[in-house]
Design a protein around this motif. Structure first.
Motif, PDB file in Angstrom:
ATOM      1  N   PHE B 295       0.848  -1.194   0.000  1.00 56.13           N
ATOM      2  CA  PHE B 295       0.000   0.000   0.000  1.00 56.13           C
ATOM      3  C   PHE B 295       0.885   1.245   0.000  1.00 56.13           C
ATOM      4  O   PHE B 295       1.385   1.650   1.047  1.00 56.13           O
ATOM      5  CB  PHE B 295      -0.898   0.017   1.245  1.00 56.13           C
ATOM      6  N   SER B 297      -0.331   4.121  -1.287  1.00 56.08           N
ATOM      7  CA  SER B 297      -1.260   5.239  -1.222  1.00 56.08           C
ATOM      8  C   SER B 297      -1.444   5.749   0.197  1.00 56.08           C
ATOM      9  O   SER B 297      -1.682   4.981   1.122  1.00 56.08           O
ATOM     10  CB  SER B 297      -2.617   4.807  -1.768  1.00 56.08           C
ATOM     11  N   MET B 298      -1.350   7.065   0.360  1.00 50.10           N
ATOM     12  CA  MET B 298      -1.548   7.667   1.676  1.00 50.10           C
ATOM     13  C   MET B 298      -3.027   7.682   2.060  1.00 50.10           C
ATOM     14  O   MET B 298      -3.367   8.065   3.178  1.00 50.10           O
ATOM     15  CB  MET B 298      -1.004   9.099   1.704  1.00 50.10           C
ATOM     16  N   ILE B 319       1.761  -4.634   3.293  1.00 51.43           N
ATOM     17  CA  ILE B 319       2.892  -3.799   3.703  1.00 51.43           C
ATOM     18  C   ILE B 319       2.534  -2.316   3.615  1.00 51.43           C
ATOM     19  O   ILE B 319       1.933  -1.865   2.642  1.00 51.43           O
ATOM     20  CB  ILE B 319       4.126  -4.106   2.823  1.00 51.43           C
ATOM     21  N   VAL B 320       2.917  -1.589   4.671  1.00 52.47           N
ATOM     22  CA  VAL B 320       2.745  -0.140   4.705  1.00 52.47           C
ATOM     23  C   VAL B 320       3.839   0.498   3.851  1.00 52.47           C
ATOM     24  O   VAL B 320       5.023   0.235   4.070  1.00 52.47           O
ATOM     25  CB  VAL B 320       2.888   0.389   6.154  1.00 52.47           C
ATOM     26  N   GLY B 321       3.451   1.311   2.877  1.00 52.53           N
ATOM     27  CA  GLY B 321       4.437   1.974   2.021  1.00 52.53           C
ATOM     28  C   GLY B 321       5.378   2.823   2.842  1.00 52.53           C
ATOM     29  O   GLY B 321       4.948   3.703   3.570  1.00 52.53           O
ATOM     30  N   ASN B 322       6.662   2.555   2.753  1.00 52.27           N
ATOM     31  CA  ASN B 322       7.687   3.336   3.442  1.00 52.27           C
ATOM     32  C   ASN B 322       8.295   4.251   2.396  1.00 52.27           C
ATOM     33  O   ASN B 322       8.754   3.799   1.355  1.00 52.27           O
ATOM     34  CB  ASN B 322       8.745   2.374   4.003  1.00 52.27           C
ATOM     35  N   GLY B 323       8.269   5.575   2.658  1.00 48.73           N
ATOM     36  CA  GLY B 323       8.816   6.525   1.691  1.00 48.73           C
ATOM     37  C   GLY B 323      10.290   6.320   1.436  1.00 48.73           C
ATOM     38  O   GLY B 323      10.837   6.826   0.459  1.00 48.73           O
ATOM     39  N   TYR B 324      10.942   5.555   2.311  1.00 55.13           N
ATOM     40  CA  TYR B 324      12.375   5.377   2.164  1.00 55.13           C
ATOM     41  C   TYR B 324      12.766   3.923   1.971  1.00 55.13           C
ATOM     42  O   TYR B 324      12.210   3.030   2.600  1.00 55.13           O
ATOM     43  CB  TYR B 324      13.100   5.919   3.402  1.00 55.13           C
ATOM     44  N   ALA B 325      13.699   3.696   1.086  1.00 54.90           N
ATOM     45  CA  ALA B 325      14.390   2.416   0.963  1.00 54.90           C
ATOM     46  C   ALA B 325      15.784   2.783   0.488  1.00 54.90           C
ATOM     47  O   ALA B 325      15.948   3.723  -0.299  1.00 54.90           O
ATOM     48  CB  ALA B 325      13.699   1.517  -0.048  1.00 54.90           C
TER      49      ALA B 325
END
Lengths: 361, 361
Positions: B295, B297-298, B319-325
Motif C-alpha cells: 500500500f 497510497s496515503m 505492507i505499509v508503504g515506506n517513503g524510504y528504501a
C-alpha cells in the motif's frame, strides 16, 4: 407473472446481498438470512452471539442497561438487516453454534461435519443471521443466548471449539489469533524480537511464539507499561521473555533507548500489540535496518507509520496486522496447551466462574 | 552565574529541539536553527523551498494569492518556529540547496562534499531552517526562492541532484521514490504483478520496475481508471505492462474479476498507488493466497486493510508503504534513464517551460 432471480453462489457471499444491489455483504444494508445452505455455504444453529464490545456498550447505553430491552433491540436489528450489524458503531461480533448443514460443493473440501460445534471467526457484520428468539442477555460480558441460525460463506473463517479448553477462553484467544500465527512466521532462530504491550492478550501469545522460534540463541524483549501488574508476573513466570522492559510506548526515544541498552543492534522483529495511539515511531525506532515491524494494534495510523519511517530514515518493512493466517486458531490454542501458566491466567481472567475441569492440567 | 547546557548531538536531531523539551524535532514547536553544523549534521545554503501542496494552498488562501504576502507569511513561520512547519496543515515540504558544511563525525562516512547541490528527502516539518529573506514566490508551483540555510540531521535523507535530469523532474520522482524501490525488492522473476493506479507518477515508475524484475516469463497488469487519458498512452508505449485493465479501483469485485480473467491465480504482488479511499478490499481481492499487497497510497486506512483481509479470509502480507528504501532516489532516477518515453512524459508534465537540454536523449 412472477420473476425468479437466480443468483450464482459467490465465495464472498454476494449472492446473499438484498440491498443495495452490488454491495459486498459487509457494506450491505440487508442480507438474505434464509436457513437453507447454498452449495458453498455452511448453515449453523446458533447458541450464543458475542456482540463486539463497542457495539454492546452502545446498545446497552441506549437500553439503560436493561437485559430485556437489549434483547429486543438485537432482535429488531437482525429482523431489519438480516445480520447483527450495529448501524451506529458499524461493528458486529461473532457467534458460537453447531453445524446444521454444509453445502454440496463444500462438503468434501472441508474438515467439518454436521453436528460439530464451531465459533465464527468473521464479523457478524457480514454474516446472515436469523434470530427466532432471545433467551438470555449477559449484560456484563455482552453475550446473548439465542435460538436462531447463521450462514458462513465459502470465504468465511471458523474454528472448531476445543474439548480441552473452556469456551470463553477459546473465544478470547481466537479474537487475537492472527498475532501469534504471524509472529511464528516472522521470527527466525537467533533473532531479537521486541513485543510492545507484551502483557496483553495478544502480547502474551506473541511472546510465547517468538521465544519458541528464536530459541536459546535469540532474545525476546517484552515491553510493558507497569512492572507490578499481575500480567507482568505471568510474563516472568511463564519463561517466554528474556528481558522485561518497563517503558511508555508513546515515548519513542525512551523506549528505543531502553531496547538498545539490551540489544545494541536493535530488533529484527518488533510486534506492536498495544491499543493506544502514537506508538508507531517508537516501534520504528526499536527496529534495526531492514528489520520488520508487525503492527497488530488497531490503533495504528497508516500515515504515522509511513511518514514516521521516512522521517527518521529507517529502511524497514512495516506489516499491517492481518487477523487471519492459515491455521491461526489452532496455533493460538496450542500456545495455551504448551504454556499452562498462560492458560491458567487466561482461564482465571476469561472464565473465572466456570468449573476448572476444562482448565489447564 | 551562567549555566551552559551542553546537549549531546543525537542522530535524530533531538539536540535541536528548543520547545517543548523532550519532543522529537517533528513534534517540536520550535527548533534551534543556528547555522553551525554539530558533529553529525549537514548545513546547507538553501535556494528553493518546495512547500507541500496542502500547506501552500492554505497559506495562499490565507494571503489572497498574493506572492509578497505569502513570502512574508513563510518568513514569519520560520522566524517563530525555526522550521517551515505549517501549524494549520501540519505539513512541510522539502528544500534544494548547496552543502556548506558537514560535521566532523559525518565527513568521512558519507559520499557528499561541501559545494554539492542536493535535495532534502525529509520533511521541512523536522528540518531546522533560517530564512534571511524571500526572493521570489511562484504561486502556481508552490516554490519559494530564498536566501537562508537548513540543517540535515544524521538520520536525515537527501539526494544529490543529477546533471542529466531537470531539477523539477528529479524532485517529482524523488517524491515517490519509495514505490519503485520497494517494487524492485518485492517482485520476483516469473511473477504476476498488479499495479493499481498504474498511470500516476508512482504507478508508472512501479510498472517499469515490476516489468524489469518479473521478466518475459512474468506478467505486469496496469489498472487505470480511464483508457483514454494521455498517461494511459504512455503506459502502452513505454512497454512496461503486459496488460492494461480499465476498472474502478473502488469496485472490489469488478476489479478483481478483471484481474482474474487475465491471471486466474491472481497476483503475487499488488501495488496500490491510487490516491482515493476505499481501495483496500479491491487490492486484497486481487492478491493470491500468501501473496503481498504493497500500500503506497496515503489514502490507505489501516483498519480497512486489516479487517478487510480477515473478512474475506485472505492469508496475505500487507505492507505499509515506506517513503524510504536504501538507494531509492537513485533507483527512481535510473528508471527515467532506462525509459526515455516515461522521462519525456515527466519532463513535459513537470518542467514544461524549461529548455530541453536536460530532457531525455
Amino acid at each position: 407473472m412472477s420473476m425468479v432471480v437466480k443468483r450464482a453462489p459467490h465465495r464472498l457471499g454476494t449472492h446473499r446481498v438484498l440491498e443495495p444491489s452490488g454491495a459486498m455483504p459487509q457494506n450491505a444494508w440487508r442480507l438474505d438470512n434464509s436457513p437453507v445452505a447454498f452449495e458453498n455455504e455452511i448453515v449453523c444453529d446458533v447458541d450464543v452471539l458475542n456482540i463486539d464490545s463497542a457495539s454492546f456498550k452502545q446498545i446497552a447505553d441506549h437500553c439503560g442497561g436493561d437485559a430485556d430491552a437489549i434483547g429486543a433491540h438485537v432482535l429488531r436489528t437482525v429482523r431489519e438487516r438480516g445480520k447483527q450489524h450495529n448501524p451506529v458503531t458499524g461493528s458486529g461480533g461473532m457467534f458460537i453454534g453447531r453445524v446444521r448443514e454444509i453445502g454440496t460443493a463444500l462438503r468434501a473440501r472441508i474438515d467439518l461435519a454436521a453436528g460439530e460445534r464451531i465459533a465464527s471467526l468473521v464479523s457478524l457484520t457480514l454474516t446472515p443471521l436469523h434470530v427466532a428468539h432471545v433467551k438470555r442477555v449477559d449484560v456484563t460480558t455482552g453475550r446473548v443466548w439465542i435460538e436462531g441460525h447463521a450462514v458462513l460463506f465459502e470465504s468465511g473463517l471458523w474454528a472448531k471449539l476445543p474439548h480441552d479448553i473452556d469456551e470463553s477462553v477459546a473465544l478470547a484467544v481466537f479474537d487475537v489469533a492472527g498475532a501469534p500465527a504471524q509472529v511464528r512466521r516472522l521470527a527466525q532462530p537467533g533473532q531479537s524480537v521486541v513485543v510492545i504491550g507484551a502483557d496483553g492478550k495478544s502480547g502474551l501469545l506473541s511472546c510465547a511464539q517468538a521465544k519458541a522460534r528464536v530459541g536459546s540463541g535469540g532474545c525476546v524483549i517484552g515491553l510493558i507499561p507497569d512492572g507490578n501488574a499481575p500480567s507482568a508476573r505471568i510474563l516472568r513466570e511463564a519463561g517466554i521473555v528474556d528481558h522485561i522492559v518497563v517503558a511508555d510506548a508513546q515515548d519513542a526515544l525512551e523506549m528505543s533507548e531502553a531496547v538498545r541498552a539490551i540489544a545494541p543492534d536493535l530488533a529484527d522483529v518488533v510486534v506492536n500489540c498495544v491499543n493506544v495511539p502514537n506508538t508507531e515511531l517508537g516501534s520504528i525506532l526499536c527496529t534495526k535496518d531492514r528489520g520488520t515491524v508487525y503492527f497488530f494494534s488497531m490503533s495504528t495510523s497508516f500515515t504515522a507509520a509511513a511518514l514516521g519511517a521516512e522521517g527518521v530514515g529507517k529502511d524497514i518493512t512495516m506489516i499491517v496486522g492481518n487477523g487471519y493466517a492459515k491455521g491461526h486458531a489452532q496455533t493460538a490454542l496450542q500456545t495455551l496447551r504448551d504454556h499452562p501458566r498462560i492458560h491458567a491466567y487466561f482461564h482465571e481472567r476469561y472464565a473465572p466462574h466456570t468449573d476448572a475441569s476444562k482448565g489447564p492440567q
